[in-house]
Scaffold this motif. Structure first.
Motif: not given
Length: 452
Positions: A325-334
């Motif tokens: 439930d984060s207010d922000s995020a970075q997600i990397i899909i290698p």
């Protein structure tokens, strides 16, 4: 326009504004011009009406109930700042930090085997991470301990590895790390764009991982920070710095021509509104030097298309599933996880950063285009978002200069890539500075904490 300048800067994107600020501080007489009537160029932040106008040429649909226009500052190019990275050092070095407020990005995640998990950055997090099995956790823990203890001046901490000579592949092999673990270390921590780094000397990768873990340790939640009210604040802050040191700004100025001496080929000035202003050098983004035009600028091909990037700006009314439930995020899909040559990036922010209405998230999925069906390429990212209220797709060419500029005093910056961090932008700033000045840009060390 009778005055002569040391440098004319064309375009108010972040790269150009950083350079204009640094050159002004360096004592150069700078004129900064932009064809738009706002700062930011391709890296501007738009309110809701501007966003719909740009992509749909219509107002926001009332049926979506997206809230007030003024609550929005949607980045056209989403990027986060490594809290111990070079952009932070620039902000501190120039004191631009005083014009901005920052908030920590709540989490840094990586996609592996069909699910997203938090990126471990210490030996303790490696032990708890669901990304690895029991035996792999032990091996990863040993790798992180090695990094934590590594000191250049103390060979006893090197475990027999000369990282200036051995490849990263040899380092991975020594610790017995699996391909999937190598994926998240190389792409989600060292932030490499592809796998070319594996065969190169390990030192740069080691330095990048140490930078990531140092940034992580600074605030605890993630290694990234982000300015309140959107990335559009950054170019304006550096523009303010330039103005303080005597830089002149002119917005809403159409550039009719970039002029060169017909005999020597050297830059002489810029013509705008029928008037010509002289300068020794010009710096600018590719759009001012023939990008996207069939006819080369002044008969000379100054920029070349190196690829395309697809970005999908998505409006959500919930946090991204799997991010606590984060207010922000970075997600990397290698790349290897989805059978691609380039990683897919997701940058998500929300009302917590004053860029959207309450209970609205903005998630932007981006990657380098590899096929003739770009939208299909970002599907692995879109599928992680859950229900999308609305989305805006852009496919933008990437341009790079054809020459360094030292032979004609025309210095051109690169387009913004698909990454969701600023390290590649800063590399371009350092590169252009060295080409313009003939010396490396040295940032004095100043121990000032960024409040976030």
């Amino acid at each position: 326009m009778d005055e002569e300048y040391d440098v004319i800067v064309l375009g108010t994107g972040l790269t150009e504004c950083i350079l204009s600020g640094l050159l002004s501080v360096d004592g150069q007489k700078v004129l900064h011009m932009d064809r738009n009537d706002y700062y930011g160029g391709a890296s501007a932040s738009l309110n809701l009406t501007q966003l719909y106008q740009q992509f749909r040429n219509s107002p926001p649909p009332e049926s979506l109930q997206l809230g007030r226009d003024r609550d929005y500052a949607v980045d056209l190019i989403p990027k986060f700042i490594l809290s111990s990275g070079e952009l932070t050092r620039m902000l501190v070095h120039t004191d631009v930090i005083r014009y901005l407020e920052f908030k920590v990005i709540a989490g840094s995640y990586v996609y592996r085997d069909g699910r997203i998990s938090k990126v471990p950055s210490t030996e303790m997090e490696a032990v708890r991470s669901p990304l690895m099995g029991l035996f792999e956790k032990r091996r990863a823990r040993n790798f992180f301990l090695y990094l934590q203890n590594w000191k250049e001046a103390d060979p006893a901490t090197h475990q027999g590895l000369d990282v200036n000579k051995v490849s990263m592949k040899e380092v991975y092999t020594k610790f017995g790390l699996e391909a999937g673990t190598q994926d998240f270390i190389g792409h989600a921590m060292a932030l490499w764009l592809d796998d070319d780094y594996i065969t190169k000397p390990a030192r740069q990768t080691i330095d990048r991982i140490i930078l990531y873990t140092a940034s992580m340790a600074r605030y605890g939640k993630s290694p990234y920070i982000y300015p309140l009210y959107g990335l559009g604040e950054l170019p304006q802050a550096f523009a303010r710095l330039s103005a303080i040191y005597g830089g002149t700004y002119m917005l809403d100025k159409q550039i009719e021509s970039v002029n060169v001496d017909p005999d020597t080929g050297y830059f002489t000035g810029v013509t705008s509104g029928g008037e010509t202003v002289k300068a020794k050098r010009v710096i600018g983004d590719p759009s001012y030097f023939g990008a996207g035009k069939d006819e080369p600028e002044g008969g000379k091909m100054r920029v070349i298309e190196t690829g395309k990037v697809i970005r999908a700006i998505c409006i959500l009314k919930h946090p991204i599933p799997g991010t606590d439930d984060s207010d922000s995020a970075q997600i990397i899909i290698p790349q290897n996880q989805v059978g691609r040559k380039n990683d897919i990036y997701i940058a998500a922010v929300s009302s917590a950063h004053n860029v959207a209405a309450p209970n609205v998230w903005i998630a932007i999925v981006s990657t380098i285009v590899e096929t003739s069906v770009p939208e299909r390429e970002i599907l692995p990212g879109l599928q992680l978002l859950g229900n999308v209220v609305d989305k805006f797709i852009s496919i933008t060419p990437l341009y790079a200069p054809t020459s360094p500029g030292t032979n004609d005093n025309i210095f051109i910056t690169k387009s913004y890539d698909a990454t969701s961090h600023f390290e590649t932008v800063v590399e371009d700033v350092f590169d252009v500075w060295q080409r313009v000045k003939g010396e490396k840009l040295v940032l004095k060390k100043r121990e000032v904490e960024v409040e976030a």
